[in-house]
Design an enzyme around this catalytic site. Structure first.
Site, PDB file in Angstrom:
ATOM      1  CB  ALA A  58      -0.924  -0.011   1.208  1.00 11.87           C
ATOM      2  CD  GLU A 126      -4.867   8.096  -1.841  1.00 11.92           C
ATOM      3  OE1 GLU A 126      -3.687   7.794  -1.946  1.00 11.92           O
ATOM      4  OE2 GLU A 126      -5.732   7.326  -1.370  1.00 11.92           O
ATOM      5  CG  ASP A 220      -4.815 -19.203  -0.935  1.00  9.66           C
ATOM      6  OD1 ASP A 220      -5.134 -19.729  -2.020  1.00  9.66           O
ATOM      7  OD2 ASP A 220      -3.738 -18.610  -0.753  1.00  9.66           O
ATOM      8  CG  HIS A 241      -5.305   1.806  -8.409  1.00  9.13           C
ATOM      9  ND1 HIS A 241      -4.748   2.799  -9.181  1.00  9.13           N
ATOM     10  CD2 HIS A 241      -5.221   2.230  -7.125  1.00  9.13           C
ATOM     11  CE1 HIS A 241      -4.331   3.784  -8.388  1.00  9.13           C
ATOM     12  NE2 HIS A 241      -4.618   3.459  -7.138  1.00  9.13           N
ATOM     13  NE  ARG A 289      -8.534   3.937  -5.848  1.00  7.78           N
ATOM     14  CZ  ARG A 289      -7.919   3.391  -4.833  1.00  7.78           C
ATOM     15  NH1 ARG A 289      -8.202   2.163  -4.478  1.00  7.78           N
ATOM     16  NH2 ARG A 289      -7.014   4.054  -4.175  1.00  7.78           N
ATOM     17  CG  HIS A 350      -6.094  -1.570  -6.159  1.00 11.53           C
ATOM     18  ND1 HIS A 350      -4.733  -1.683  -5.980  1.00 11.53           N
ATOM     19  CD2 HIS A 350      -6.518  -0.689  -5.220  1.00 11.53           C
ATOM     20  CE1 HIS A 350      -4.350  -0.901  -4.968  1.00 11.53           C
ATOM     21  NE2 HIS A 350      -5.416  -0.309  -4.488  1.00 11.53           N
ATOM     22  CD  GLU A 374      -8.263  -7.123  -1.148  1.00 10.88           C
ATOM     23  OE1 GLU A 374      -7.102  -6.811  -0.793  1.00 10.88           O
ATOM     24  OE2 GLU A 374      -8.584  -7.266  -2.340  1.00 10.88           O
ATOM     25  NE  ARG A 385     -10.059  -0.507  -0.981  1.00 12.66           N
ATOM     26  CZ  ARG A 385      -8.978   0.220  -1.228  1.00 12.66           C
ATOM     27  NH1 ARG A 385      -8.793   1.394  -0.646  1.00 12.66           N
ATOM     28  NH2 ARG A 385      -8.054  -0.229  -2.068  1.00 12.66           N
ATOM     29  CB  SER A 390      -7.998  -0.976   1.901  1.00 14.75           C
ATOM     30  OG  SER A 390      -6.852  -0.283   1.503  1.00 14.75           O
ATOM     31  CG  LEU A 391      -3.511   0.484   4.466  1.00 16.16           C
ATOM     32  CD1 LEU A 391      -2.246   1.331   4.590  1.00 16.16           C
ATOM     33  CD2 LEU A 391      -3.133  -0.989   4.463  1.00 16.16           C
TER      34      LEU A 391
END
Ligand code: SIN
Length: 519
Positions: A58, A126, A220, A241, A289, A350, A374, A385, A390-391
């Site tokens: 990130a 952003e 997974d 993205h 985005r 992304h 995520e 998003r 996200s973080l």
């Protein structure tokens, strides 16, 4: 679809017992491990190494309403709007209100956010943010700097055993469909018994050929949860993205050119040098985005070229090297001098907004199974998003999971529901099938979709899943293929069922008229 990837009688496998198993060592997994009370014995399973995850990649930062002219309420409205009206208001409220607290907690743990000369945190903008609320570290190395600090901290916790190179294959359930532990594979399978399992394995970028995600992201944890019977949600919402560095040679993942570059004044240009976002949305290059990515896709179709350009020549060399050291360095290595040259960029997968469905405590539909980061669908992102949320989601919801574990009771598992089946034959051409999965997703599960294409791609995923159902699977690559096909199928099925374009899920229809939408 097979229930378990590992098909060996459990009593033949080594067993370990823990109070909590965390699968995934990215930001949400590490943060949960750090916050869990010392009285819990915790196994932290990591697919490869601790820094190898999307969190470390990130760049732009972590969003939170910490500036004086900002508020959680404005952050709430920006998140809801970017999510195309599909975000869960209660979850978003929690995210934005709890966000500043978690930022201060990270700082107290020793994470150094970039500051000005007076020591105040620097914030940037952003896409779709109306305030400068993106905190960053090391210029454009936010994820790496945060991760390095948390890795150091988790190594000091005596109750956390870290198992690197342990691939989560299966989530075990008992006869009451309650979580009983996991199987992880590291040359041989091992059973990790635990009544609480946290899935923090990240997304599934590798099901697409062009992705900014790390090579470990083959879905997974989500696939294991699906096999165990947990519900998923919002799987049709896959974020592209707008600006990955275009390079025809890139394998596995593309280098990200952070949205913060546009936040600092960069402009997207087409082949004719036109700043095409100006005519597309009132927020121009900082539109949400999904809108920017779709417009780039359209411009690429119009020009027949494989990329568009990002122009940050309004900034000088020293400024760029200082603010975006990694991006500058990457461009330079590729022969592009960003203060002088336009950067070739292309949209790339992304982020997965969907995932294992959870409530506000991070609980899935399966008792004892939690998810965060995520891999989870908390509903905070809706159909698209907001940048750098996200973080923030990782830390806010990992903290919620931990709080829920601390406050909750625990059940005693009965016998594990596991019957090895009779299997024969090995998987051949797995690599070719992986490539085909990616191509199918690019063609039919990408930025623009249509029902016929979705059906065609679902048929292919079904073919892989039925072919692998009765085979002996003994290698990580085999497991990854089944996981990729499982998650890809879930994305495609959700996209086929959802007939309404919203945010990142876009059906081949009339072009949108966005210039006049109010913002
Ligand atoms: C970026 O730096 O553009 C990525 C940040 C994010 O995905 O939120």
């Amino acid at each position: 679809m097979r229930r378990y990837l590992v098909n060996r009688p459990l009593n033949e496998l080594p067993h370990r017992t823990y109070d909590v198993v965390i699968a995934g060592g990215g930001l949400s997994g590490l943060y949960a491990a750090l916050l869990l009370d010392e009285k819990y014995a915790v196994a932290l399973l990591v697919k490869e190494d601790l820094m190898q995850c999307n969190s470390s990649l990130a760049q732009g930062g972590i969003a939170a309403a910490v500036a004086r002219d900002d508020s959680p309420d404005i952050h709430f409205r920006d998140t809801m709007r970017a999510g195309a009206g599909m975000a869960d208001a209660e979850a978003v409220r929690l995210l934005v209100e709890q966000g500043p607290h978690e930022i201060h907690r990270l700082a107290a743990m020793g994470v150094e956010f970039d500051t000005d000369d007076k020591g105040s945190w620097l914030t940037t903008c952003e896409g779709a943010h109306r305030k400068k609320r993106i905190l960053h570290c090391g210029g454009d190395a936010t994820g790496r700097v945060i991760m390095e600090k948390l890795v150091e901290k988790v190594g000091q916790k005596s109750n956390v055993d870290i198992y690197k190179h342990h691939f989560l294959t299966d989530i075990l359930t008992d006869h009451h469909h309650r979580t009983a532990g996991v199987i992880a594979f590291s040359q041989e399978p091992t059973v990790f018994m635990a009544p609480r399992v946290i899935i923090a394995t990240g997304g599934a970028g590798q099901v697409y050929p062009y992705t900014t995600n790390d090579k470990v992201t083959t879905g997974d944890g989500i696939a294991a949860a699906i096999r165990a019977g947990a519900e998923t949600a919002n799987m049709e919402y896959v974020q592209f993205h707008p600006t990955a560095f275009y390079s025809p040679e890139s394998k596995d993942s593309l280098f990200l050119v952070s949205e913060a570059v546009r936040g600092e004044g960069a402009v997207l240009r087409n082949d004719k040098g036109e700043a095409f976002m100006e005519k597309r949305h009132r927020l121009k290059d900082l539109a949400p985005r999904d809108i920017v990515a779709r417009e780039i896709f359209r411009q690429m179709e119009l020009s027949g070229r494989e990329h568009v350009w990002l122009d940050i020549t309004s900034r000088d060399e020293m400024w760029l090297k200082n603010r975006f050291p990694n991006i500058y360095n990457h461009c330079e290595k590729q022969g592009i001098m960003p203060h002088r040259d336009f950067i070739p960029v292309v949209p790339a997968q992304h982020y997965l907004m969907g995932g294992i469905q959870t409530n506000l405590e991070g609980k899935s539909s399966l008792p004892g199974l939690y998810a965060c980061g995520e891999a989870a669908c908390t509903g905070v992102h809706g159909a698209n998003r907001l940048a750098s949320n996200s973080l923030l989601e990782c830390v806010v919801f990992a903290a919620r999971v931990v709080q829920s574990i601390h406050q909750g009771g625990v059940f005693l598992n009965d016998e594990i529901a596991f019957e090895p089946s009779v299997l024969a034959g090995n998987l051949e051409n797995g690599d070719e099938m992986k490539t085909r999965v990616r191509k199918m997703m690019q063609a039919h599960g990408g930025i623009v979709r249509n029902p016929q294409g979705l059906v065609h791609a679902i048929d292919y995923m079904n073919e892989i899943l039925s072919l692998t159902e009765k085979l002996n699977l003994a290698h990580i690559e085999d497991f990854e293929l089944v996981n990729m096909a499982t998650v890809a199928r879930e994305i495609l099925l959700a996209a086929l069922t959802d007939r309404e374009s919203a945010g990142s899920h876009y059906l081949d229809e009339e072009p949108e008229d966005l210039l006049n939408v109010s913002w």
